[in-house]
Design a protein around this motif. Structure first.
Motif, short mmCIF file in Angstrom:
data_model
loop_
_atom_site.label_atom_id
_atom_site.label_comp_id
_atom_site.label_asym_id
_atom_site.label_seq_id
_atom_site.Cartn_x
_atom_site.Cartn_y
_atom_site.Cartn_z
N SER A 177 0.75 -1.20 0.15
CA SER A 177 -0.01 -0.22 0.21
C SER A 177 0.84 1.18 -0.08
CB SER A 177 -1.00 0.25 1.25
OG SER A 177 0.02 0.06 2.55
N ARG A 178 2.08 1.17 0.13
CA ARG A 178 3.05 2.50 0.14
C ARG A 178 4.12 1.97 -1.00
NH1 ARG A 178 -0.80 3.51 2.62
NH2 ARG A 178 -1.04 4.81 4.78
N PRO A 179 4.55 3.17 -1.70
CA PRO A 179 5.97 2.65 -2.41
C PRO A 179 7.18 2.26 -1.49
CG PRO A 179 4.88 5.08 -2.57
CD PRO A 179 4.20 4.43 -1.47
N TYR A 180 7.69 1.26 -2.39
CA TYR A 180 8.89 0.37 -1.68
C TYR A 180 9.91 1.20 -1.07
CZ TYR A 180 11.68 1.12 -5.93
OH TYR A 180 12.36 1.68 -7.08
N THR A 182 9.01 4.11 0.73
CA THR A 182 8.49 4.54 1.86
C THR A 182 8.23 3.58 2.93
OG1 THR A 182 7.30 6.22 0.40
CG2 THR A 182 6.48 6.12 2.57
N VAL A 184 6.59 1.59 6.00
CA VAL A 184 5.04 0.84 6.11
C VAL A 184 5.12 0.43 7.63
CG1 VAL A 184 3.40 -0.77 5.83
CG2 VAL A 184 4.76 0.00 3.64
N ASP A 233 4.94 1.49 -9.35
CA ASP A 233 4.18 2.42 -8.48
C ASP A 233 2.77 1.52 -8.06
OD1 ASP A 233 2.94 4.25 -6.76
OD2 ASP A 233 3.03 5.83 -8.45
N ALA A 235 1.32 1.44 -5.24
CA ALA A 235 0.14 2.02 -4.57
C ALA A 235 -0.57 2.88 -5.43
CB ALA A 235 1.09 3.10 -3.67
N GLU A 239 -4.71 2.66 -5.69
CA GLU A 239 -5.92 3.72 -5.62
C GLU A 239 -6.70 3.75 -6.77
OE1 GLU A 239 -3.26 7.24 -5.24
OE2 GLU A 239 -2.72 6.74 -3.19
#
Length: 280
Positions: A177-180, A182, A184, A233, A235, A239
């Motif tokens: 759910s988050r870019p790698y 970023t 978590v 991407d 994430a 979305e």
């Protein structure tokens, strides 16, 4: 064309370099030490690194590439080797060609095009190829009654005994759910939200499957493939699916095809309930 941001330079690079159609990927499992779960011996970061390697391979295949993946690991006890196999299976990670190879060039058939490593890895320890650095995963105390992700991946826990609330693919969804690049944070509410999303999406996909099929809208196909091809991407794709699910201008049959197609990369088993839901 598949491009990733090389951690060494911060620039997007094409992998593999044209005109080759074979991607050689080397995924490096971090040492099983700090942050490892007491049940499996494997912590959230150890899950996220091979998971990103899996998404990379799936995205490459979606782009018409052939992929060879090697997973290098530290020395593993038999129990931890079984736990690793179990974790990869329940998280839907496709088995790599080789596990445990510290000299992967032979298994890959040549130098790696890309290395997937944990954050903090010394780039000088990795020779050749682009570098994908997967950022750390934090954990927070889980509320009473909330299943612990480590326990859900216990190698001795039979699949048949897993309650719906223990869906391991909720862990996969949360980690994607988050870019790698970023961080978590794994929390009870975050896991509960991931489980809720999976239940709703699977129920909707089963409903949409009962309607006449429609092609994926061109703009959605382009937008999703571009997001994946430009530095994985995922994430953004999640979305996009959340938006598609509630859009009244997208026919149900097209929603089904969109979710089923992108699940080839997401690996969330979104079509699991198709055929098990009857019309009211």
């Amino acid at each position: 064309m598949l491009r990733i941001a090389d951690t060494r330079t911060g620039h997007l690079v094409e992998i593999p370099a044209a005109p080759r159609r074979l991607l050689r990927s080397c995924v490096h499992l971090p040492d099983l030490g700090t942050g490892a779960d007491t049940v499996t011996g494997i912590g959230p970061l150890h899950l996220r690194v091979p998971l990103i390697g899996d998404v990379l391979a799936r995205t490459a295949e979606l782009n018409g590439l052939q992929v060879v993946t090697v997973l290098t690991t530290p020395e593993l006890t038999p129990d931890r080797a079984r736990a690793l196999d179990r974790v990869m299976t329940v998280l839907g990670i496709h088995p790599p060609a080789v596990v445990g190879s510290h000299r992967p060039e032979g298994a890959l058939g040549g130098p790696a095009d890309v290395h997937v490593v944990a954050g903090g890895t010394d780039p000088d320890d990795i020779e050749g190829g682009a570098l994908i650095e997967v950022v750390q995963v934090a954990t927070a105390p889980l509320a009473e009654g909330v299943p612990d992700p480590g326990h859900l991946l216990d190698p001795d826990l039979p699949d048949a005994t897993m309650p719906e609330t223990a869906d391991p693919l909720a862990v996969r969804l949360l980690l994607l759910s988050r870019p790698y690049g970023t961080p978590v944070t794994v929390t009870g509410p975050a896991l509960a939200e991931a489980r809720r999303t999976l239940r709703e999406w699977r129920r909707s996909v089963a409903d949409w499957a009962q309607e006449p099929s429609r092609p994926i809208p061109t703009d959605l196909l382009h937008q999703s493939h571009t997001a994946l091809a430009e530095d994985l991407d995922v994430a953004a794709v999640l979305e996009l699916l959340a938006d598609v699910a509630v859009r009244p201008d997208v026919p149900s049959g097209a929603k089904f095809e969109t979710f089923a197609h992108l699940d080839r990369v997401l690996g969330l088993d979104l079509v699991r309930d198709v055929g098990h839901q009857s019309r009211p």
